[in-house]
Design a protein around this motif. Structure first.
Motif, PDB file in Angstrom:
ATOM      1  N   GLY A  61     -21.247   5.538 -32.274  1.00  0.00           N
ATOM      2  CA  GLY A  61     -20.921   5.737 -33.681  1.00  0.00           C
ATOM      3  C   GLY A  61     -20.813   4.429 -34.446  1.00  0.00           C
ATOM      4  O   GLY A  61     -20.794   4.422 -35.681  1.00  0.00           O
ATOM      5  N   VAL A  62     -20.744   3.323 -33.718  1.00  0.00           N
ATOM      6  CA  VAL A  62     -20.664   2.002 -34.343  1.00  0.00           C
ATOM      7  C   VAL A  62     -22.000   1.272 -34.270  1.00  0.00           C
ATOM      8  O   VAL A  62     -22.438   0.654 -35.245  1.00  0.00           O
ATOM      9  N   ILE A  63     -22.679   1.356 -33.110  1.00  0.00           N
ATOM     10  CA  ILE A  63     -23.897   0.554 -32.918  1.00  0.00           C
ATOM     11  C   ILE A  63     -25.160   1.402 -32.799  1.00  0.00           C
ATOM     12  O   ILE A  63     -26.246   0.865 -32.599  1.00  0.00           O
ATOM     13  N   GLY A  64     -25.021   2.707 -32.919  1.00  0.00           N
ATOM     14  CA  GLY A  64     -26.159   3.597 -32.687  1.00  0.00           C
ATOM     15  C   GLY A  64     -27.129   3.681 -33.851  1.00  0.00           C
ATOM     16  O   GLY A  64     -27.106   2.866 -34.780  1.00  0.00           O
ATOM     17  N   THR A  65     -27.979   4.689 -33.791  1.00  0.00           N
ATOM     18  CA  THR A  65     -28.997   4.894 -34.817  1.00  0.00           C
ATOM     19  C   THR A  65     -28.363   5.342 -36.139  1.00  0.00           C
ATOM     20  O   THR A  65     -27.196   5.742 -36.181  1.00  0.00           O
ATOM     21  N   HIS A  66     -29.145   5.294 -37.192  1.00  0.00           N
ATOM     22  CA  HIS A  66     -28.650   5.510 -38.559  1.00  0.00           C
ATOM     23  C   HIS A  66     -27.785   6.761 -38.707  1.00  0.00           C
ATOM     24  O   HIS A  66     -26.636   6.687 -39.157  1.00  0.00           O
ATOM     25  N   HIS A  67     -28.313   7.924 -38.333  1.00  0.00           N
ATOM     26  CA  HIS A  67     -27.581   9.180 -38.545  1.00  0.00           C
ATOM     27  C   HIS A  67     -26.427   9.367 -37.569  1.00  0.00           C
ATOM     28  O   HIS A  67     -25.574  10.235 -37.777  1.00  0.00           O
ATOM     29  N   ALA A  68     -26.387   8.561 -36.497  1.00  0.00           N
ATOM     30  CA  ALA A  68     -25.306   8.667 -35.514  1.00  0.00           C
ATOM     31  C   ALA A  68     -24.085   7.849 -35.902  1.00  0.00           C
ATOM     32  O   ALA A  68     -22.984   8.095 -35.407  1.00  0.00           O
ATOM     33  N   ARG A  69     -24.258   6.899 -36.795  1.00  0.00           N
ATOM     34  CA  ARG A  69     -23.169   5.982 -37.117  1.00  0.00           C
ATOM     35  C   ARG A  69     -22.116   6.633 -37.998  1.00  0.00           C
ATOM     36  O   ARG A  69     -22.435   7.327 -38.961  1.00  0.00           O
ATOM     37  N   PHE A  70     -20.852   6.378 -37.668  1.00  0.00           N
ATOM     38  CA  PHE A  70     -19.751   6.958 -38.422  1.00  0.00           C
ATOM     39  C   PHE A  70     -19.775   6.519 -39.888  1.00  0.00           C
ATOM     40  O   PHE A  70     -19.435   7.310 -40.778  1.00  0.00           O
ATOM     41  N   ASN A  71     -20.147   5.267 -40.149  1.00  0.00           N
ATOM     42  CA  ASN A  71     -20.134   4.804 -41.541  1.00  0.00           C
ATOM     43  C   ASN A  71     -21.214   5.472 -42.384  1.00  0.00           C
ATOM     44  O   ASN A  71     -21.227   5.322 -43.606  1.00  0.00           O
ATOM     45  N   PHE A  73     -21.691   8.911 -42.214  1.00  0.00           N
ATOM     46  CA  PHE A  73     -21.327  10.286 -42.592  1.00  0.00           C
ATOM     47  C   PHE A  73     -19.826  10.560 -42.731  1.00  0.00           C
ATOM     48  O   PHE A  73     -19.455  11.590 -43.284  1.00  0.00           O
ATOM     49  N   ILE A  74     -18.949   9.681 -42.246  1.00  0.00           N
ATOM     50  CA  ILE A  74     -17.518   9.945 -42.383  1.00  0.00           C
ATOM     51  C   ILE A  74     -17.105   9.803 -43.841  1.00  0.00           C
ATOM     52  O   ILE A  74     -17.456   8.829 -44.516  1.00  0.00           O
ATOM     53  N   THR A  75     -16.342  10.769 -44.328  1.00  0.00           N
ATOM     54  CA  THR A  75     -15.925  10.763 -45.722  1.00  0.00           C
ATOM     55  C   THR A  75     -14.515  11.340 -45.843  1.00  0.00           C
ATOM     56  O   THR A  75     -13.902  11.705 -44.843  1.00  0.00           O
ATOM     57  N   ARG A  76     -14.013  11.431 -47.036  1.00  0.00           N
ATOM     58  CA  ARG A  76     -12.660  11.937 -47.259  1.00  0.00           C
ATOM     59  C   ARG A  76     -12.615  13.457 -47.102  1.00  0.00           C
ATOM     60  O   ARG A  76     -13.588  14.143 -47.430  1.00  0.00           O
ATOM     61  N   PRO A  77     -11.462  14.000 -46.641  1.00  0.00           N
ATOM     62  CA  PRO A  77     -11.331  15.465 -46.527  1.00  0.00           C
ATOM     63  C   PRO A  77     -11.583  16.188 -47.837  1.00  0.00           C
ATOM     64  O   PRO A  77     -12.119  17.300 -47.840  1.00  0.00           O
ATOM     65  N   SER A  78     -11.223  15.574 -48.965  1.00  0.00           N
ATOM     66  CA  SER A  78     -11.424  16.223 -50.264  1.00  0.00           C
ATOM     67  C   SER A  78     -12.915  16.436 -50.545  1.00  0.00           C
ATOM     68  O   SER A  78     -13.301  17.444 -51.139  1.00  0.00           O
ATOM     69  N   GLY A  97     -28.625  14.348 -42.349  1.00  0.00           N
ATOM     70  CA  GLY A  97     -27.726  14.179 -41.201  1.00  0.00           C
ATOM     71  C   GLY A  97     -26.536  15.115 -41.304  1.00  0.00           C
ATOM     72  O   GLY A  97     -26.657  16.238 -41.786  1.00  0.00           O
ATOM     73  N   HIS A  98     -25.380  14.653 -40.866  1.00  0.00           N
ATOM     74  CA  HIS A  98     -24.168  15.473 -40.936  1.00  0.00           C
ATOM     75  C   HIS A  98     -23.720  15.652 -42.381  1.00  0.00           C
ATOM     76  O   HIS A  98     -23.662  14.681 -43.140  1.00  0.00           O
ATOM     77  N   ASN A  99     -23.395  16.880 -42.752  1.00  0.00           N
ATOM     78  CA  ASN A  99     -22.801  17.102 -44.065  1.00  0.00           C
ATOM     79  C   ASN A  99     -21.311  16.758 -43.986  1.00  0.00           C
ATOM     80  O   ASN A  99     -20.767  16.560 -42.898  1.00  0.00           O
ATOM     81  N   PRO A 100     -20.597  16.652 -45.121  1.00  0.00           N
ATOM     82  CA  PRO A 100     -19.186  16.239 -45.103  1.00  0.00           C
ATOM     83  C   PRO A 100     -18.285  17.133 -44.255  1.00  0.00           C
ATOM     84  O   PRO A 100     -17.371  16.638 -43.586  1.00  0.00           O
ATOM     85  N   ALA A 101     -18.523  18.447 -44.268  1.00  0.00           N
ATOM     86  CA  ALA A 101     -17.710  19.355 -43.451  1.00  0.00           C
ATOM     87  C   ALA A 101     -17.995  19.136 -41.967  1.00  0.00           C
ATOM     88  O   ALA A 101     -17.076  19.130 -41.134  1.00  0.00           O
ATOM     89  N   GLY A 102     -19.264  18.959 -41.627  1.00  0.00           N
ATOM     90  CA  GLY A 102     -19.623  18.680 -40.246  1.00  0.00           C
ATOM     91  C   GLY A 102     -19.032  17.374 -39.758  1.00  0.00           C
ATOM     92  O   GLY A 102     -18.603  17.253 -38.604  1.00  0.00           O
TER      93      GLY A 102
END
Length: 198
Positions: A61-71, A73-78, A97-102
């Motif tokens: 999630g830190v060094i992986g491919t574009h869609h795998a990285r936490f930065n 797709f991670i977002t605020r709960p709101s 990639g991952h949507n905000p709920a995912g």
């Protein structure tokens, strides 16, 4: 350009797909062997495998491919809550990639499964078994550890069921097979959306 022309987009890299389906398999194995003394070795090794997979996912999630990285797709709960409301009203943005709920579900699953796995290791240590047998975790109260382990194992199962439901709903509303995408790593999108990738 016609909007019905499709392009294939590589989204999930092979390591993410191996991680995902390995986690499915090992969690199922661990859950089915829970509480059965004759299956304890299998249960514990499934748990170790799960924790190893989670360590990999955190690293990837830190060094992986574009869609795998936490930065990516991670977002605020709101934002996730807003996305869910838009999804059920039929006007949610389509994410590659991952949507905000995912994304929120991924964090919840990693956290819950990690607590279940670590509390299981600590519980095993109270019987002088496993890699934590000689650590101070072995002195923790067995009853409390068992309750924590069972709660988070069951809570993880609840999250998994919710995750599957979300995948089905999102697949239907966005008219795409998200399960197949996690097998092949690919998604189909109209060429007109090429510059709108997220």
């Amino acid at each position: 350009m016609s909007s019905n022309m499709q392009q294939t987009i590589n989204v999930w890299d092979p390591l993410i797909r191996i991680f995902h389906w390995s986690l499915v398999g090992f969690f199922t194995l661990a859950y089915l062997t829970e509480g059965e003394d004759e299956w304890m070795n299998i249960h514990s090794y499934a748990g170790y495998s799960i924790l190893t997979l989670l360590v990999f996912r955190l690293l990837w999630g830190v060094i992986g491919t574009h869609h795998a990285r936490f930065n990516h797709f991670i977002t605020r709960p709101s934002i996730a809550w807003t996305y869910l409301k838009q999804l059920f009203s039929g006007n949610a943005k389509d994410y590659i990639g991952h949507n905000p709920a995912g994304a929120l579900m991924i964090i919840a699953l990693i956290t819950s499964i990690a607590v279940a796995g670590f509390s299981g290791m600590a519980l095993y240590a109270t019987d002088s078994q496993g890699p934590l047998a000689t650590s101070f975790f072995a002195t923790w109260p067995e009853g409390a550890l068992k309750e924590v382990h069972e709660f988070f194992a069951n809570f993880s199962l609840f999250l998994i069921a919710t995750h599957i439901g979300g995948v089905i709903v999102s697949s239907l509303l966005h008219k795409e097979n998200l399960i197949r995408a996690m097998v092949t790593g690919k998604k189909q999108r109209p060429l007109i959306q090429q510059d709108e990738r997220q």
